[in-house]
Design a protein around this motif. Structure first.
Motif, mmCIF file in Angstrom:
data_model
loop_
_atom_site.group_PDB
_atom_site.id
_atom_site.type_symbol
_atom_site.label_atom_id
_atom_site.label_comp_id
_atom_site.label_asym_id
_atom_site.label_seq_id
_atom_site.Cartn_x
_atom_site.Cartn_y
_atom_site.Cartn_z
ATOM 1 N N VAL A 265 0.721 -1.242 0.183
ATOM 2 C CA VAL A 265 -0.156 0.049 0.057
ATOM 3 C C VAL A 265 0.917 1.286 0.136
ATOM 4 C CG1 VAL A 265 -1.994 -1.220 1.148
ATOM 5 C CG2 VAL A 265 -0.133 0.068 2.443
ATOM 6 N N ASN A 266 0.470 2.419 -0.476
ATOM 7 C CA ASN A 266 1.242 3.522 -0.651
ATOM 8 C C ASN A 266 0.411 4.838 -0.306
ATOM 9 O OD1 ASN A 266 0.194 4.700 -3.360
ATOM 10 N ND2 ASN A 266 0.802 2.322 -3.988
ATOM 11 N N VAL A 267 1.188 5.790 0.111
ATOM 12 C CA VAL A 267 0.760 7.010 0.154
ATOM 13 C C VAL A 267 1.597 8.129 -0.641
ATOM 14 C CG1 VAL A 267 2.268 7.516 2.276
ATOM 15 C CG2 VAL A 267 0.142 8.813 1.797
ATOM 16 N N MET A 268 1.073 9.211 -1.300
ATOM 17 C CA MET A 268 1.584 10.006 -2.164
ATOM 18 C C MET A 268 1.235 11.492 -1.813
ATOM 19 S SD MET A 268 1.245 8.010 -5.966
ATOM 20 C CE MET A 268 -0.221 7.528 -5.578
ATOM 21 N N VAL A 269 2.409 12.381 -2.169
ATOM 22 C CA VAL A 269 2.186 13.781 -1.780
ATOM 23 C C VAL A 269 3.067 14.330 -2.879
ATOM 24 C CG1 VAL A 269 1.735 13.775 0.915
ATOM 25 C CG2 VAL A 269 3.913 13.842 -0.142
ATOM 26 N N GLY A 270 2.356 15.747 -3.304
ATOM 27 C CA GLY A 270 3.017 16.355 -4.413
ATOM 28 C C GLY A 270 2.308 17.797 -4.490
ATOM 29 N N ALA A 271 3.363 18.617 -5.496
ATOM 30 C CA ALA A 271 2.598 19.911 -5.477
ATOM 31 C C ALA A 271 3.123 20.411 -7.224
ATOM 32 C CB ALA A 271 3.241 20.775 -4.589
ATOM 33 N N PHE A 272 2.188 21.431 -7.749
ATOM 34 C CA PHE A 272 2.652 21.685 -8.678
ATOM 35 C C PHE A 272 3.332 23.359 -8.141
ATOM 36 C CE2 PHE A 272 -0.818 19.377 -10.608
ATOM 37 C CZ PHE A 272 -0.173 18.944 -11.723
ATOM 38 N N ILE A 273 4.586 23.226 -8.186
ATOM 39 C CA ILE A 273 5.219 24.394 -7.775
ATOM 40 C C ILE A 273 4.614 25.810 -8.655
ATOM 41 C CG2 ILE A 273 7.594 25.698 -7.384
ATOM 42 C CD1 ILE A 273 6.757 23.185 -5.564
ATOM 43 N N ASN A 274 4.671 25.512 -9.954
ATOM 44 C CA ASN A 274 4.208 26.526 -10.831
ATOM 45 C C ASN A 274 3.496 25.908 -12.044
ATOM 46 O OD1 ASN A 274 6.376 25.902 -12.750
ATOM 47 N ND2 ASN A 274 7.485 27.535 -11.501
ATOM 48 N N LYS A 275 3.095 26.459 -13.148
ATOM 49 C CA LYS A 275 2.531 25.714 -14.143
ATOM 50 C C LYS A 275 3.348 24.664 -14.681
ATOM 51 C CE LYS A 275 -0.807 29.437 -14.873
ATOM 52 N NZ LYS A 275 -1.567 30.602 -15.788
ATOM 53 N N GLN A 276 4.698 24.869 -14.780
ATOM 54 C CA GLN A 276 5.666 24.025 -15.439
ATOM 55 C C GLN A 276 6.229 23.114 -14.590
ATOM 56 O OE1 GLN A 276 5.636 27.579 -15.955
ATOM 57 N NE2 GLN A 276 4.540 27.192 -17.406
ATOM 58 N N LEU A 277 6.598 23.193 -13.108
ATOM 59 C CA LEU A 277 7.344 22.629 -12.518
ATOM 60 C C LEU A 277 6.444 21.760 -11.240
ATOM 61 C CD1 LEU A 277 10.086 21.581 -11.373
ATOM 62 C CD2 LEU A 277 10.083 23.569 -9.715
ATOM 63 N N ARG A 278 6.533 20.435 -11.395
ATOM 64 C CA ARG A 278 5.885 19.499 -10.515
ATOM 65 C C ARG A 278 6.897 18.611 -9.529
ATOM 66 N NH1 ARG A 278 5.603 18.308 -15.704
ATOM 67 N NH2 ARG A 278 6.049 16.133 -16.456
ATOM 68 N N ILE A 279 6.642 18.463 -8.509
ATOM 69 C CA ILE A 279 7.472 17.550 -7.618
ATOM 70 C C ILE A 279 6.356 16.463 -6.824
ATOM 71 C CG2 ILE A 279 9.400 19.102 -7.317
ATOM 72 C CD1 ILE A 279 8.224 19.719 -4.446
#
Length: 319
Positions: A265-279
């Motif tokens: 099982v897994n958990v994920m988190v992330g963000a669009f820093i701006n319209k181009q960059l995602r982590i």
């Protein structure tokens, strides 16, 4: 005496763990089970489906690092990268992939080129892709220090093998689906016969079939739900289903849960820093028999979309 006994136990546990991993590596490397698993596959589909090339409608790059089964000696570590872009007014997609994977005493490095022919349909795009590449294989069995078995004293050195892959990818504004066979050439190093040469063959029985699908559902102006699924099928092994769902808040930050049958099982988190960059980051909690030998798996993703047209990409792309 206690120190000697404790040291011997540690050595035996190390060898036992390494042999377990090597046994798995033998399945992966010697039997051409080359396709690594990723939790954040929805952000890096170019690795498994050449038909995905150009689908983000801009020059797009993604890197992903995975450290699997932390705490288990010789456990897999994988670094992948992909860059792809549409060409000829979007009719063609092209890209390059890179994969480096270490499993115990076995290492694989692969570089491939993706090309896709893209058909514009009503409110959708259907693409057919091919992947051509080279794989560098090596097995340093002497690191196992099993001096009583001559077969484990053989090191293959670096050997190069070809690869051919195929994929189809269909997408609309709100959902997508893909079918791919990322490895169609069977590569094998059979050290049991005293040879370190790579044997290549076109063997349908060893094809890995990937079926993926997902989309985005608008709940309201602030919340979107992104379900994704991937089914992996190969002859002689149980099918593996990977399902997850992320909740995206204000087109900025997301979090979600997932499940991989028979594995984790897994958990994920992330963000669009701006319209181009995602982590993004994901953590897998192991459910298999290896549960007592590791503390889970970690994965880091970073992606960037380079847009040359100011008229496009008014909002982040979701897949």
């Amino acid at each position: 005496m206690y120190i000697q006994v404790s040291t011997m136990k540690n050595i035996m546990n190390f060898r036992k763990g390494l042999l377990i991993v090597f046994g798995m590596a033998a399945c992966f490397v010697s039997q051409a089970q080359f396709d690594p698993s990723f939790t954040q596959y929805m952000f890096n589909e170019a690795i498994i489906n050449p038909g995905y090339a150009g689908s983000r409608e801009c020059l797009s790059g993604t890197m992903l690092y995975r450290q699997q089964w932390v705490g288990l000696d010789g456990a897999p570590t994988t670094l992948t990268g992909s860059v792809h872009s549409p060409l000829m007014n979007g009719k063609i997609g092209a890209g390059i992939n890179f994969v480096n994977e270490q499993i115990g005493v076995s290492q694989r490095t692969a570089v491939s080129a993706n090309g896709a022919y893209r058909l514009g349909l009503k409110n959708a795009t259907l693409s057919f892709g091919l992947q051509l590449g080279l794989v560098s294989l090596s097995e340093n069995l002497s690191q196992l220090n099993l001096q009583n078995d001559q077969q484990f004293m053989i090191s293959s050195g670096k050997r190069t093998a070809p690869n051919l892959g195929f994929g189809m990818y269909y997408s609309t504004k709100n959902w997508y689906g893909g079918l791919s066979i990322p490895r169609m050439i069977y590569n094998r190093i059979d050290v049991a016969n005293g040879s370190t040469e790579v044997q290549n063959s076109f063997n349908v029985g060893y094809f890995h079939y990937f079926l993926t699908g997902g989309g985005v559902v608008n709940v309201n102006n602030l919340i979107k739900i992104r379900p994704n699924a991937m089914l992996k099928v190969v002859q002689g092994a149980p099918a593996q289903l990977d399902v997850n769902a992320n909740v995206l808040f204000n087109d900025f930050i997301w979090t979600g849960l997932g499940y991989r049958t028979g594995d984790a099982v897994n958990v994920m988190v992330g963000a669009f820093i701006n319209k181009q960059l995602r982590i993004g980051y994901s953590y897998d909690y192991t459910l298999s028999m290896l549960q007592d030998y590791n503390t889970g798996s970690h994965e880091i993703m970073i992606g960037y979309d380079l847009n040359f047209s100011k008229d496009k990409m008014v909002s982040p792309r979701y897949f």
